[in-house]
Structures are given as structure tokens and as C-alpha cells.
Design a protein around this motif. Structure first.
Motif, PDB file in Angstrom:
ATOM      1  N   MET A   1      24.783  63.836  88.033  1.00  0.00           N
ATOM      2  CA  MET A   1      25.586  62.860  89.082  1.00  0.00           C
ATOM      3  C   MET A   1      26.670  62.651  89.877  1.00  0.00           C
ATOM      4  SD  MET A   1      24.720  58.658  88.816  1.00  0.00           S
ATOM      5  CE  MET A   1      26.031  58.782  87.455  1.00  0.00           C
TER       6      MET A   1
ATOM      7  N   PHE B   1      22.479  68.010 100.985  1.00  0.00           N
ATOM      8  CA  PHE B   1      20.908  67.528 101.691  1.00  0.00           C
ATOM      9  C   PHE B   1      19.615  69.208 102.229  1.00  0.00           C
ATOM     10  CE2 PHE B   1      21.387  64.460  99.380  1.00  0.00           C
ATOM     11  CZ  PHE B   1      22.364  63.782  99.496  1.00  0.00           C
TER      12      PHE B   1
ATOM     13  N   THR C   1      16.664  60.281  95.256  1.00  0.00           N
ATOM     14  CA  THR C   1      17.662  60.022  94.685  1.00  0.00           C
ATOM     15  C   THR C   1      19.707  59.938  95.090  1.00  0.00           C
ATOM     16  OG1 THR C   1      17.819  62.380  94.572  1.00  0.00           O
ATOM     17  CG2 THR C   1      16.621  60.988  92.600  1.00  0.00           C
ATOM     18  N   SER C   2      19.199  59.949  96.576  1.00  0.00           N
ATOM     19  CA  SER C   2      20.435  59.789  97.679  1.00  0.00           C
ATOM     20  C   SER C   2      20.351  58.343  98.222  1.00  0.00           C
ATOM     21  CB  SER C   2      20.427  60.591  98.677  1.00  0.00           C
ATOM     22  OG  SER C   2      20.370  61.823  98.541  1.00  0.00           O
TER      23      SER C   2
ATOM     24  N   GLN D   1      25.503  58.789  97.172  1.00  0.00           N
ATOM     25  CA  GLN D   1      25.800  59.339  96.177  1.00  0.00           C
ATOM     26  C   GLN D   1      24.598  59.965  95.654  1.00  0.00           C
ATOM     27  OE1 GLN D   1      27.682  56.607  93.660  1.00  0.00           O
ATOM     28  NE2 GLN D   1      28.513  58.405  92.285  1.00  0.00           N
ATOM     29  N   GLU D   2      24.123  60.974  95.435  1.00  0.00           N
ATOM     30  CA  GLU D   2      22.883  61.326  94.067  1.00  0.00           C
ATOM     31  C   GLU D   2      23.114  60.267  92.771  1.00  0.00           C
ATOM     32  OE1 GLU D   2      20.562  63.568  94.814  1.00  0.00           O
ATOM     33  OE2 GLU D   2      20.758  62.798  96.487  1.00  0.00           O
TER      34      GLU D   2
END
Lengths: 308, 388
Positions: free
Chosen positions: B1, B9, B44-45, B85-86
Motif C-alpha cells: 500500500m 492508473f 482501491t484508489s 492513495q492505494e
């Protein structure tokens, strides 16, 4: 055929009085709240809802008194219950594996006669296991009855006579839900099916389950475990052809076609009927009539109105 | 992470599309903010956004393993800052924004995020990653009957003085019935920050746990009392327990008796059970501060000295102190290492241990979210048998 009405839960939005009126019952109504255990006598709301016409048979209290008077019977009863629990534990272990095979097969989305054959066999395996379990339970009961002869014991006879006398004066019997095994055992020990023979019956939740032919415990999303529906034991057999499913909306994943299909096929030919708030099924000689929202589980995985 | 660059992306994120516009107007930025909720979760972003004058903005999140302060990027020449953030699915974490203006550094809650979680030190903003949902059993259920909180005072020789204990008494309590008992360390904080009473009401209503008595203790010198403090254990086992047994109808068997604690509270629970083995058949240990050293000193500060001594001793000579232990920890906590290390040691004693990790940090809502699994495993309710 006697008149039998199955109802959904009665705590929040009781509909019992409408069902009673629909059957033109104007006299006294005997009630059983033994499933509530030590809260058996906390039945004021029920009494008022039924226009103060109820007489609580107080089966929980009666059986407690029987056990106080007859410690031998109490001990034999406890031994039987321990045996039944042990049996249920072993049945559960086997059920987990048999059910898992059926679940995996029913989840396969393919057109195949081979698959159909295996699925049918897997469901038959389930049914055989359930039948074997019921037979094992029956044997334990038979042994207990043979050894103990509960119906021949003084205090049991006395309590049965009192209950029969009360029921003679009543026009109907209403059996509430609660702990299904405790309720079943009280109904059985005091021989309520015989004592209430011919009387109209109003049954909800565990009351409906205990009076059915086969008691199926169920919850699809418990906090622990797989949520495997399991057969507890034979019920009192007064209500035929039905697997009552109280609180089905909350306890079952009715949107999950695989689970619904498996449930319906496993317990076929009995009809799996949802009994949620507002549900009502009137069972008479001419068939069943039900309110909207009372549904049945189909072998296709659908859930449809019972009366449709 | 990790913090990721925008170029990483494949599919442009909403903020990425916005940033790529030519001649980005203040109106377009305002419209973008109005049309989205923040943090903006896209798979997940997760996009964090701050609007206001600043020289720099940082994300402070309580995720062990990530830098404690991560810088935002300015959106063009607008007073808008963002950070992507992931975060893995089903994550939940707490954070604050640091806004720098000149030599002023302000640590604030995210003004664009209404989700906050409180704790004894104040409140943090909360980020719910994709797939995380606040469990429905943590919200008040109008159908659930509600229990009540009573107060009792216990005179303690062990700790000295009078100790107030809150006691959860379930709905429809009957003195002629016997109940299981759970003693919760930091009970006041569980009530305030974990919605413990609502959770108990709901789980009892759902039949997932039995009606039970829960004693909620309030420490005075927490770091001392909870760090393997013999007088604390004596208070729990020799003073509080008898007082509860005198006041309430409790089931007098060890498997109907449990201890609960989080962080240092978990150390106190394990330590008490260790000092009174077999007395408490159920332990619920959440994010326990089970610091230890294999060699050399530890680096967690002097409050941990007695804890490290206790855990080192326990690791050397582990014994079965209870029957069942439900052990939980968030993977975003530094303590995940200690808890994972403790698991095989506990299991090796023959105790039945269930270990559950969550994608969350060291906070009260993480502990709240594990209540259902833990309580229903330690104290199974009559779910399968009761149909009311």
C-alpha cells in the motif's frame, strides 16, 4: 380436517386476533407460552390482544413441578436430552460434508444431464442423512418412553388431567414461539396433541415448528459456522406437509437461488413456507389460504407467494 | 500500500481528469467538490482533498508501515490540494490533515468528510475503503429491547479506595435466572467510543449471544494498573468478581465468565487470567500490547517495561490460563507483529484460540467491529433454537 392457522411473529405487529375473528371463535382461548421459558407468565400483552379471553396452560411451570415431584423422571429426561445433544453433534459433522457437496454441485451453472444426476444423488444423500437422524432420534425417544413410561407417572397424569380440563372449556389453542426444543418437550410430555384434538389451532414461530412433522433449524448468516439447516427431530405432526420458516426474511438469504433451491429440494415434498410479520396461512379441508407476503421456497430457487 | 503517482492508473481517476483540464476554472473546481463526497473512493484508489489556503498539506494516517505524513499536491494554482492513495478493499482507517501556513502547523479533521471517530484524545476523520461497511449490528435497532447501565461501588483493598464499576444489565433481566459474565477493561471507553451498549442490545436481541451481565471497569492509573499489575488482578478476581456474584445472579462456572480488553486492557486481561488460571474461561483480547524482546531492550517506552517482562515470561513458560481466547488485531497496527507472534504460543498450551485480523488500526471502532465475531464465539447465543 381441523382448522389450523400458522402465523408470523406476533411481538411487534400482532395479527392473531384477526385470525381468531376470521374463524369466528368467540369463547376462551388456551395459550401455550412455554417456549418463553421462565418468562412464560409474562403474557399480559398476548392476553390483552386476545381481548382478555386467554387461559395460559403454563406448561413450562407444570413440567418444572413434575420434575420437582418426580426426580427419577427428571434425571431420565436429562439423560435423554444429553443423548439427543450428542447425537445432534455427530449428525452435524456428517451434514456439513454432505451439504457441502450438494452446495458445490448446485452452484455449477451448466446444462448437463450428468450434473443433474449427481445433484439429485447429492440431495438424496442429504435426505437419507436427515431420515437416518430422525430414526436415531426416534429410537432414543422410544427407549426413554419404554424405560420411563412418563404417561404412567402420577404427577404427569395429574398435570395432563388439569390441562385437559382447561382445554375442554376452551374453543381454541394458541401456541407461541420461543425455544423450540423446550416447547416441544413440554407439549409432548403433557400430550397436548391429544388433549387439544379437534380444537382450532393458532401457531406461530416455534409453535408452528413444534407442531409440524419435522423441525428444521435454520439461519443462513449466523455469526459462526456455515449456516447449515439441520433437522432437530420429528415434531408433533399435527401440521402436515409444511416446513415453517419463522423470521425467514431475517434468517434466510432468500435472494440466493442456490440456497433456496437446495433447501426446497432437500425438504420436498413438504412446502417450505416463510412466516414473517403479517404472514398467515389458514389450513382447512379445502386447502390453504394465505395472506400476501406469505411465501414458499421453490425448487427453482425462486421464492413465490404461497397462494399464487 | 503506497502513495502512487497519477500516471500509474490505467483508468483516469476523477481528480486526474479534473487536473488534466486546460484552463481549469475555480467554478469547475467548486463543481467537482460539490459533486463528490470525500475521501473519494474509486476502487482501491482513494482521493483526499483539501480546500483552503495553505503552503502545504499532509495526510497523517494511523497506518503502521506508511510514512506518518504524506504530502498533498496542489491542483494548479487553486487553493485546492489532493492526494491519492492505494488502500486495499475493506479497509478502514483514521486520519487527520496537517495544514501548514507559514510557521503554523494545524492538525485538523478533514472538513470535507463528515465521518469521524472519537477516542479519549479527541476525534479523527475516518476513511472507509471500498467494500467496508459499518456493521448494521452497531447501529441502534428499534426492534431490540434495551438493557440498562447500573453503577456499583467496590471497596478495593488491592488497589486502595473505592472503585466505581458500570454494569450492563440486559433487557428483561430476571433475578431468578443465571447469567454469564464478561468483565471489560476500559469499560467506560467501550461505552463511549465503541457503542458497546448498543452492540450488546443488538447481539442479545438477535440471539447471537445470550443475555449476559457485563461489568465495565474504569481505571485510574491505566498504564500502571493494566501493565501486569498484581493488585489489579487481585481486584478483578478477588474483589470485583465476588461483588458481582453477590449482586447479580451469575452462572458459577468458568466457561460462563470472561475478560475483555483492548491494547493495555488486553494485557491486563491476559495477566489477570494468568494469575488466576482457570477462573476466567473466556478471554477476548483486542490489539493487545504484547510487547516482548528476544534479545536486548525494547523501544516502546518505560510504561512497557512491566509488560515486556510479563510477555517475555509468558513466552518462556506459557501455560493454559483459560479455555477459549479470541484474539484480534488490525493489520495497520504496529502490534500486529506481537499478536501474530503470540498466537502459536497460546495455541501451544492447548487453549482453543481464534485469531482474527482486520484492515484497521489501533482504535475503538476497529475493536467495535470485532465484537460480533468474538462475543458470539466466546458466548454463543440460542440463535439456532429460539424462534420468537
Amino acid at each position: 380436517m381441523r382448522q389450523i392457522t400458522l402465523l408470523g411473529p406476533q411481538r411487534l405487529e400482532p395479527t392473531l386476533i384477526q385470525a381468531v375473528r376470521a374463524q369466528n371463535i368467540s369463547g376462551k382461548i388456551a395459550t401455550v407460552t412455554a417456549g418463553w421459558q421462565e418468562r412464560e407468565d409474562e403474557d399480559r400483552e398476548l392476553h390483552e390482544h386476545l381481548e382478555s379471553r386467554t387461559i395460559n396452560l403454563r406448561l413450562y411451570d407444570r413440567v418444572s413441578r413434575i420434575f420437582e415431584h418426580d426426580p427419577g423422571l427428571r434425571d431420565a429426561f436429562r439423560t435423554r436430552q444429553d443423548r439427543l445433544k450428542e447425537l445432534q453433534r455427530f449428525y452435524r459433522i456428517r451434514l456439513d460434508h454432505v451439504l457441502q457437496a450438494a452446495r458445490e454441485l448446485v452452484a455449477i451453472d451448466e446444462q448437463s444431464d450428468l450434473l443433474d444426476g449427481h445433484l439429485a444423488s447429492a440431495i438424496r444423500d442429504l435426505q437419507l442423512l436427515d431420515e437416518e437422524h430422525l430414526e436415531n432420534v426416534r429410537r432414543i425417544h422410544e427407549h426413554y418412553e419404554h424405560e420411563v413410561d412418563p404417561g404412567g407417572r402420577d404427577e404427569v397424569r395429574r398435570q395432563r388431567d388439569e390441562v385437559r380440563a382447561i382445554l375442554t372449556d376452551c374453543d381454541a389453542l394458541a401456541i407461541a414461539g420461543g425455544h423450540v426444543a423446550i416447547l416441544l418437550n413440554r407439549l409432548r410430555l403433557l400430550d397436548i396433541p391429544t388433549a387439544s384434538e379437534g380444537k382450532p389451532l393458532f401457531l406461530w414461530s416455534a409453535g408452528a415448528m413444534a407442531m409440524s412433522e419435522r423441525i428444521v433449524l435454520f439461519h443462513d448468516s449466523p455469526p459462526q459456522g456455515q449456516g447449515n439447516p439441520e433437522v432437530l427431530e420429528a415434531g408433533l405432526g399435527v401440521v402436515g406437509g409444511v416446513v415453517p420458516l419463522p423470521h425467514a426474511r431475517r434468517r434466510l438469504r432468500l435472494y440466493d437461488r442456490s440456497r433456496v433451491a437446495l433447501f426446497a429440494r432437500r425438504f420436498s415434498p413438504a412446502t417450505c413456507v416463510t412466516l414473517d410479520e403479517g404472514s398467515r396461512v389458514d389450513m382447512t379441508d379445502t386447502g390453504w389460504q394465505s395472506t400476501k407476503g406469505t411465501r414458499k421456497l421453490l425448487e427453482t430457487g425462486e421464492v413465490k407467494e404461497l397462494s399464487a | 500500500m503506497n502513495r502512487v503517482s497519477m500516471e500509474a492508473f490505467t483508468h483516469p481517476l476523477a481528480v486526474q481528469e479534473l487536473a488534466s483540464r486546460q484552463d481549469l476554472s475555480a467554478e469547475a473546481v467548486a463543481q467537482f467538490i460539490d459533486e463528490h463526497t470525500f475521501p473519494l473512493v474509486e476502487g482501491t484508489s482513494i482521493t483526499f482533498l483539501y480546500r483552503g489556503r495553505a503552503d502545504a498539506v499532509y495526510l497523517h494516517q494511523w497506518i503502521y508501515g506508511l510514512p506518518s505524513a504524506q504530502p498533498f499536491h496542489r491542483l494548479g494554482d487553486h487553493d485546492v490540494w489532493y492526494l491519492v492513495q492505494e488502500i486495499p478493499e475493506k479497509s478502514r482507517f483514521e486520519y487527520k490533515l496537517e495544514v501548514v501556513q507559514g510557521d503554523q502547523h494545524r492538525l485538523i479533521q478533514d472538513p470535507l468528510n463528515p465521518q469521524i471517530a472519537r477516542d479519549p484524545f479527541g476525534a479523527n476523520s475516518v476513511c472507509h475503503g471500498a467494500g467496508y461497511e459499518v456493521p448494521d449490528w452497531t447501529e441502534p435497532d428499534p426492534e431490540a429491547r434495551t438493557g440498562r447501565i447500573e453503577r456499583m461501588i467496590v471497596q478495593s483493598k488491592a488497589l486502595g479506595g473505592r472503585r466505581m464499576v458500570s454494569v450492563y444489565v440486559p433487557a428483561r433481566f430476571r433475578p431468578d435466572r443465571r447469567y454469564p459474565l464478561l468483565i471489560a477493561h476500559d469499560g467506560g471507553d467501550y461505552l463511549k467510543f465503541s457503542g458497546f451498549k448498543t452492540v450488546l442490545d443488538n447481539l442479545i436481541h438477535r440471539l447471537e449471544i445470550p443475555s449476559m451481565i457485563v461489568a465495565l471497569t474504569h481505571p485510574r492509573r491505566r498504564l500502571r494498573e493494566y501493565a501486569d499489575h498484581e493488585p489489579h488482578a487481585a481486584f478483578i478476581a478477588e474483589e470485583l468478581l465476588p461483588a458481582l456474584e453477590f449482586t447479580y445472579p451469575l452462572i458459577d462456572v468458568d466457561d460462563a465468565r470472561g475478560l475483555l480488553g483492548a491494547s493495555f486492557g488486553a494485557v491486563a486481561a491476559l495477566s489477570t487470567a494468568w494469575r488466576y488460571p482457570g477462573k476466567f474461561g473466556r478471554l477476548f483480547l483486542q490489539s493487545g500490547s504484547f510487547a516482548f524482546t528476544d534479545i536486548g531492550p525494547h523501544s516502546r517506552g518505560p510504561a512497557f517495561d512491566p509488560v515486556v517482562e510479563f510477555v517475555n515470561g509468558f513466552r518462556k513458560n506459557p501455560i493454559a490460563v483459560s479455555e477459549k481466547i479470541y484474539l484480534t488485531c488490525g493489520v495497520y497496527e504496529s502490534l500486529i507483529y506481537e499478536n501474530r507472534s503470540l498466537l502459536p504460543i497460546l495455541q501451544g498450551t492447548g487453549m482453543e484460540v481464534k485469531f482474527v485480523e482486520s484492515r484497521d488500526g489501533h482504535n475503538w471502532e476497529n475493536w467495535r467491529d470485532t465484537f460480533r465475531g468474538g462475543l458470539s464465539w466466546l458466548f454463543p447465543g440460542p440463535l439456532w433454537m429460539v424462534y420468537e
